[in-house]
Design a protein around this motif. Structure first.
Motif, PDB file in Angstrom:
ATOM      1  N   SER A  79      -0.401  -5.931  18.751  1.00  0.00           N
ATOM      2  CA  SER A  79      -0.613  -5.400  17.406  1.00  0.00           C
ATOM      3  C   SER A  79      -1.285  -6.432  16.502  1.00  0.00           C
ATOM      4  O   SER A  79      -2.108  -6.074  15.648  1.00  0.00           O
ATOM      5  N   ASN A 126       8.168   2.252  20.012  1.00  0.00           N
ATOM      6  CA  ASN A 126       7.708   3.405  19.228  1.00  0.00           C
ATOM      7  C   ASN A 126       6.421   3.007  18.516  1.00  0.00           C
ATOM      8  O   ASN A 126       6.407   2.816  17.308  1.00  0.00           O
ATOM      9  N   MET A 127       5.325   2.866  19.274  1.00  0.00           N
ATOM     10  CA  MET A 127       4.074   2.409  18.669  1.00  0.00           C
ATOM     11  C   MET A 127       2.894   3.174  19.246  1.00  0.00           C
ATOM     12  O   MET A 127       2.887   3.551  20.417  1.00  0.00           O
ATOM     13  N   LEU A 151       3.706  -4.185  15.144  1.00  0.00           N
ATOM     14  CA  LEU A 151       4.308  -2.953  15.639  1.00  0.00           C
ATOM     15  C   LEU A 151       5.330  -3.289  16.721  1.00  0.00           C
ATOM     16  O   LEU A 151       5.267  -4.345  17.342  1.00  0.00           O
ATOM     17  N   LYS A 152       6.251  -2.374  16.955  1.00  0.00           N
ATOM     18  CA  LYS A 152       7.276  -2.589  17.970  1.00  0.00           C
ATOM     19  C   LYS A 152       7.098  -1.598  19.106  1.00  0.00           C
ATOM     20  O   LYS A 152       6.962  -0.394  18.892  1.00  0.00           O
ATOM     21  N   TYR A 190       3.313   1.722   9.021  1.00  0.00           N
ATOM     22  CA  TYR A 190       4.691   2.124   9.285  1.00  0.00           C
ATOM     23  C   TYR A 190       4.894   3.551   8.804  1.00  0.00           C
ATOM     24  O   TYR A 190       4.656   3.863   7.631  1.00  0.00           O
ATOM     25  N   THR A 197       3.608   2.294  13.840  1.00  0.00           N
ATOM     26  CA  THR A 197       4.960   2.201  14.384  1.00  0.00           C
ATOM     27  C   THR A 197       5.874   3.082  13.557  1.00  0.00           C
ATOM     28  O   THR A 197       5.654   3.264  12.354  1.00  0.00           O
ATOM     29  N   ASP A 199       4.270  -6.770  22.580  1.00  0.00           N
ATOM     30  CA  ASP A 199       3.876  -5.781  21.581  1.00  0.00           C
ATOM     31  C   ASP A 199       3.405  -6.453  20.296  1.00  0.00           C
ATOM     32  O   ASP A 199       2.426  -6.024  19.672  1.00  0.00           O
TER      33      ASP A 199
END
Length: 300
Positions: free
Chosen positions: A191, A161-162, A157-158, A203, A117, A187
């Protein structure tokens, strides 16, 4: 086979999505194809198709699906792509660096990394913890801080943007369609499953964007009570699925207090019953079982 497939699910986002699509095609990294999974109504669909015709880029792939739902849109993409890693972006983001795609791909240079992410500057949400995070507390509260400046491992993760290594995707399957409505935590669920399968979640702050959190379109709801209902339902489902009955007990204590606080703020005692009923719906959905399948008709 491209190194990367970029996937944007979109639903009635109009110009916001159009701006995001143009930014993706302007990225420096070139070894990718770009999948638009469109769930828009007739007017929005026509506008999106016109945009893609105007762009006329050979990397573009367009699919319209009638069944709405963010997990379903992601699975429709997974059924079609053929790549080494897949990047999901929301349809209302501003890419802050022309090497965002490359930053995602480079993170997979570590063979232990299964998901990545990037840094997300939220228009409407501020970090609520001091460390980099995108996961749930023991009681089910969302802990979020994707503003950090140092690359590091994390627990979730979000979805705005993953990215995932396709080897990890093949291992865990698709996104769970039981996250309905606002699809909150779909999400986080995915993840966490990748993490539980033994992969590192990473990250990467160089993969930076602004998430506009558009007030209309997508999975947004304008009514606060409706939004909280989906939050209670999704959180109850996630906790029961991944933390069992001990987790449900902690969730009940935390979200029971939240329900009382919301009712007091709204001056509506009936909100307690409404929110707790939504939590019961989430628990019942778990009993029916997850819905994580990638469409078989497309993968054969």
């Amino acid at each position: 086979m491209p190194e990367l497939s970029v996937v944007i699910p979109t639903l009635n986002r109009g110009k916001l999505f159009h701006d995001t699509a143009r930014q993706v095609l302007q990225q420096h990294f070139g070894d990718f194809d770009f999948w638009v999974i469109d769930q828009s109504d007739a007017e929005g669909r026509a506008a999106n198709e016109a945009l893609l015709a105007e762009l006329n880029d050979p990397r573009l792939r367009y699919v319209h699906v009638a069944r709405k739902g963010l997990p379903n849109a992601r699975n429709e993409a997974l059924a079609r792509i053929d790549c080494r890693c897949v990047l999901f972006l929301d349809d209302d983001v501003i890419l802050l660096h022309p090497d965002l795609l490359e930053a995602h791909v480079r993170a997979f240079g570590d063979p232990k990394v299964g998901g990545v992410t990037g840094r997300i500057v939220e228009r409407s949400v501020r970090p609520n913890v001091a460390y980099v995070a995108a996961h749930l507390s023991p009681g089910g509260r969302t802990l979020t801080n994707l503003w950090g400046s140092e690359p590091q491992a994390l627990l979730g993760l979000k979805g705005a943007n993953m990215s995932y290594r396709m080897e990890a995707v093949h291992q865990v399957g698709g996104f769970d369609r039981n996250y309905t409505g606002t699809a909150l935590l779909e999400d986080t669920d995915y993840s966490w499953r990748v993490h539980q399968a033994g992969w590192t979640l990473w990250y990467e702050p160089r993969a930076e964007l602004i998430h506009l959190s558009a007030l209309t379109g997508g999975v947004r709801v304008e009514d606060e009570l409706r939004g909280e209902k989906w939050r209670f339902r999704s959180t109850a489902y996630f906790v029961r699925k991944h933390r069992g009955l001990p987790g449900v007990a902690k969730f009940a204590a935390t979200f029971g207090a939240i329900a009382l606080a919301r009712a007091a703020r709204w001056r509506d005692p009936s909100a307690v019953t409404t929110l707790l009923a939504a939590a019961q719906e989430g628990l019942a959905a778990f009993e029916a079982g997850p819905d994580e399948g990638i469409p078989a008709i497309l993968t054969g």
